[in-house]
Scaffold this motif. Sequence first.
Motif, PDB file in Angstrom:
ATOM      1  N   TYR A   1       9.953   6.493   1.192  1.00 54.64           N
ATOM      2  CA  TYR A   1      10.693   6.335   2.434  1.00 54.64           C
ATOM      3  C   TYR A   1       9.771   5.993   3.605  1.00 54.64           C
ATOM      4  O   TYR A   1      10.203   5.374   4.577  1.00 54.64           O
ATOM      5  N   LEU A   2       8.513   6.443   3.536  1.00 56.53           N
ATOM      6  CA  LEU A   2       7.611   6.346   4.682  1.00 56.53           C
ATOM      7  C   LEU A   2       6.465   5.369   4.391  1.00 56.53           C
ATOM      8  O   LEU A   2       5.947   5.322   3.274  1.00 56.53           O
ATOM      9  N   SER A   3       6.103   4.589   5.398  1.00 59.30           N
ATOM     10  CA  SER A   3       4.998   3.632   5.230  1.00 59.30           C
ATOM     11  C   SER A   3       3.750   4.067   5.981  1.00 59.30           C
ATOM     12  O   SER A   3       2.654   3.586   5.679  1.00 59.30           O
ATOM     13  N   GLY A   4       3.896   4.960   6.955  1.00 54.66           N
ATOM     14  CA  GLY A   4       2.736   5.380   7.726  1.00 54.66           C
ATOM     15  C   GLY A   4       3.129   6.288   8.865  1.00 54.66           C
ATOM     16  O   GLY A   4       4.260   6.777   8.922  1.00 54.66           O
ATOM     17  N   PHE A   5       2.175   6.497   9.784  1.00 58.56           N
ATOM     18  CA  PHE A   5       2.429   7.354  10.944  1.00 58.56           C
ATOM     19  C   PHE A   5       1.507   6.913  12.065  1.00 58.56           C
ATOM     20  O   PHE A   5       0.540   6.160  11.869  1.00 58.56           O
ATOM     21  N   SER A   6       1.829   7.372  13.247  1.00 53.09           N
ATOM     22  CA  SER A   6       0.971   7.128  14.410  1.00 53.09           C
ATOM     23  C   SER A   6       1.050   8.330  15.324  1.00 53.09           C
ATOM     24  O   SER A   6       1.933   9.188  15.192  1.00 53.09           O
ATOM     25  N   ILE A   7       0.129   8.392  16.264  1.00 53.71           N
ATOM     26  CA  ILE A   7       0.116   9.500  17.236  1.00 53.71           C
ATOM     27  C   ILE A   7       0.121   8.891  18.640  1.00 53.71           C
ATOM     28  O   ILE A   7      -0.659   8.002  18.946  1.00 53.71           O
TER      29      ILE A   7
ATOM     30  N   HIS B   1       6.766   6.440  10.290  1.00 51.91           N
ATOM     31  CA  HIS B   1       7.380   5.119  10.234  1.00 51.91           C
ATOM     32  C   HIS B   1       8.099   4.943   8.900  1.00 51.91           C
ATOM     33  O   HIS B   1       7.495   5.150   7.834  1.00 51.91           O
ATOM     34  N   LEU B   2       9.373   4.548   8.970  1.00 50.38           N
ATOM     35  CA  LEU B   2      10.105   4.254   7.747  1.00 50.38           C
ATOM     36  C   LEU B   2       9.548   2.992   7.098  1.00 50.38           C
ATOM     37  O   LEU B   2       9.143   2.048   7.776  1.00 50.38           O
ATOM     38  N   SER B   3       9.562   2.975   5.792  1.00 53.79           N
ATOM     39  CA  SER B   3       9.170   1.779   5.059  1.00 53.79           C
ATOM     40  C   SER B   3      10.107   0.626   5.413  1.00 53.79           C
ATOM     41  O   SER B   3      11.311   0.827   5.604  1.00 53.79           O
ATOM     42  N   PRO B   4       9.594  -0.614   5.489  1.00 53.87           N
ATOM     43  CA  PRO B   4      10.474  -1.755   5.756  1.00 53.87           C
ATOM     44  C   PRO B   4      11.485  -1.993   4.642  1.00 53.87           C
ATOM     45  O   PRO B   4      12.466  -2.711   4.837  1.00 53.87           O
ATOM     46  N   ALA B   5      11.258  -1.380   3.475  1.00 57.00           N
ATOM     47  CA  ALA B   5      12.171  -1.530   2.350  1.00 57.00           C
ATOM     48  C   ALA B   5      13.247  -0.450   2.340  1.00 57.00           C
ATOM     49  O   ALA B   5      14.003  -0.337   1.367  1.00 57.00           O
ATOM     50  N   CYS B   6      13.337   0.338   3.411  1.00 56.70           N
ATOM     51  CA  CYS B   6      14.306   1.434   3.484  1.00 56.70           C
ATOM     52  C   CYS B   6      15.168   1.318   4.735  1.00 56.70           C
ATOM     53  O   CYS B   6      14.683   0.959   5.803  1.00 56.70           O
ATOM     54  N   GLN B   7      16.448   1.635   4.580  1.00 54.06           N
ATOM     55  CA  GLN B   7      17.363   1.695   5.709  1.00 54.06           C
ATOM     56  C   GLN B   7      18.311   2.865   5.516  1.00 54.06           C
ATOM     57  O   GLN B   7      18.741   3.153   4.392  1.00 54.06           O
ATOM     58  N   LEU B   8      18.658   3.493   6.627  1.00 49.94           N
ATOM     59  CA  LEU B   8      19.617   4.595   6.597  1.00 49.94           C
ATOM     60  C   LEU B   8      21.037   4.073   6.725  1.00 49.94           C
ATOM     61  O   LEU B   8      21.297   3.070   7.384  1.00 49.94           O
TER      62      LEU B   8
ATOM     63  N   GLY C   1       0.798  -1.211   0.000  1.00 45.48           N
ATOM     64  CA  GLY C   1       0.000   0.000   0.000  1.00 45.48           C
ATOM     65  C   GLY C   1       0.832   1.263   0.000  1.00 45.48           C
ATOM     66  O   GLY C   1       2.060   1.228   0.139  1.00 45.48           O
ATOM     67  N   ASP C   2       0.170   2.395  -0.148  1.00 47.03           N
ATOM     68  CA  ASP C   2       0.829   3.694  -0.213  1.00 47.03           C
ATOM     69  C   ASP C   2       0.755   4.411   1.132  1.00 47.03           C
ATOM     70  O   ASP C   2      -0.013   4.033   2.022  1.00 47.03           O
ATOM     71  N   PHE C   3       1.549   5.439   1.261  1.00 50.87           N
ATOM     72  CA  PHE C   3       1.510   6.254   2.475  1.00 50.87           C
ATOM     73  C   PHE C   3       0.126   6.895   2.608  1.00 50.87           C
ATOM     74  O   PHE C   3      -0.404   7.444   1.632  1.00 50.87           O
ATOM     75  N   PRO C   4      -0.482   6.859   3.805  1.00 49.51           N
ATOM     76  CA  PRO C   4      -1.857   7.377   3.985  1.00 49.51           C
ATOM     77  C   PRO C   4      -1.889   8.904   4.082  1.00 49.51           C
ATOM     78  O   PRO C   4      -2.143   9.480   5.147  1.00 49.51           O
ATOM     79  N   ILE C   5      -1.670   9.554   2.967  1.00 52.17           N
ATOM     80  CA  ILE C   5      -1.557  11.007   2.957  1.00 52.17           C
ATOM     81  C   ILE C   5      -2.877  11.683   3.333  1.00 52.17           C
ATOM     82  O   ILE C   5      -2.887  12.742   3.981  1.00 52.17           O
ATOM     83  N   GLN C   6      -4.006  11.075   2.972  1.00 52.36           N
ATOM     84  CA  GLN C   6      -5.299  11.684   3.303  1.00 52.36           C
ATOM     85  C   GLN C   6      -5.556  11.642   4.804  1.00 52.36           C
ATOM     86  O   GLN C   6      -6.080  12.603   5.382  1.00 52.36           O
ATOM     87  N   GLN C   7      -5.182  10.550   5.450  1.00 48.19           N
ATOM     88  CA  GLN C   7      -5.341  10.468   6.905  1.00 48.19           C
ATOM     89  C   GLN C   7      -4.437  11.474   7.615  1.00 48.19           C
ATOM     90  O   GLN C   7      -4.824  12.054   8.624  1.00 48.19           O
ATOM     91  N   LEU C   8      -3.230  11.695   7.058  1.00 52.01           N
ATOM     92  CA  LEU C   8      -2.325  12.673   7.658  1.00 52.01           C
ATOM     93  C   LEU C   8      -2.932  14.073   7.592  1.00 52.01           C
ATOM     94  O   LEU C   8      -2.784  14.866   8.540  1.00 52.01           O
TER      95      LEU C   8
END
Length: 246
Positions: free
Chosen positions: A240-246, A150-157, A129-136
Amino acid sequence: MQLEQLQLEFAASLLDHASHISSRLGYPESRQQELLEVYRGNFIISLTEVLQASYPATQTMVGDEFFEAAARQFILQTPLEEGSVTHFGEGFGQFIATLPGLRDMPWLPELARLEWQLDAMSLAELPIGDFPIQQLAQVKPQDYPKLKFHLSPACQLFSSTYGVASVWKMAKLDETLEVQLNEACHLMLVKQRDFRVLFISLNDTEFSLLQGFSSQQPLGAIEQADELERYLPRFVELGYLSGFSI
């Protein structure tokens, strides 16, 4: 002797020339040691090939002969702890940092660390899925400081005080490129759906923000949080981002 115990002793004997396991394997006495040496040789060759696959740029920088000698020493000092070789080779960068012949290449362990991280990324999960921009967009301003991206699981720094990304590219392309070894590099490693791993250069602000996200800091605790509006569209676009939380 139980079969499991015999198997454990045989595995240990591949790294221990003082082992007496050969006398218990049922070979003719005249050939016991000879046949065990064949197993040992093949075992070391196989693990050397594993290291070569994980550290091709490192091998290019030091040369085949030196790499194979270092690999053999590493293998003898680092027993294989599981049947799979998937995780074998972690720590090779730290190991080569101890070799006196490489003291004039202090950046080499960092190059190896980059290669190991690139190799390990092959096991990373791809996002669903895509980043939930509408929820943000529905988050209330008073809750912004509590946001955790939250960083995507497919990304690492990846970050280094040496410009090892340029060295990796030079070795990979087999071309002479201008390399600034004393310039730090910040990278985002991104696994693609075709399983390639790209690395994308980050500036200091991008790295600071993403490092904060990676450690699950709330936005209010990240020093460069006031720059998020500028960089968020790019982070979302590049996955880079998969989601967010509060």
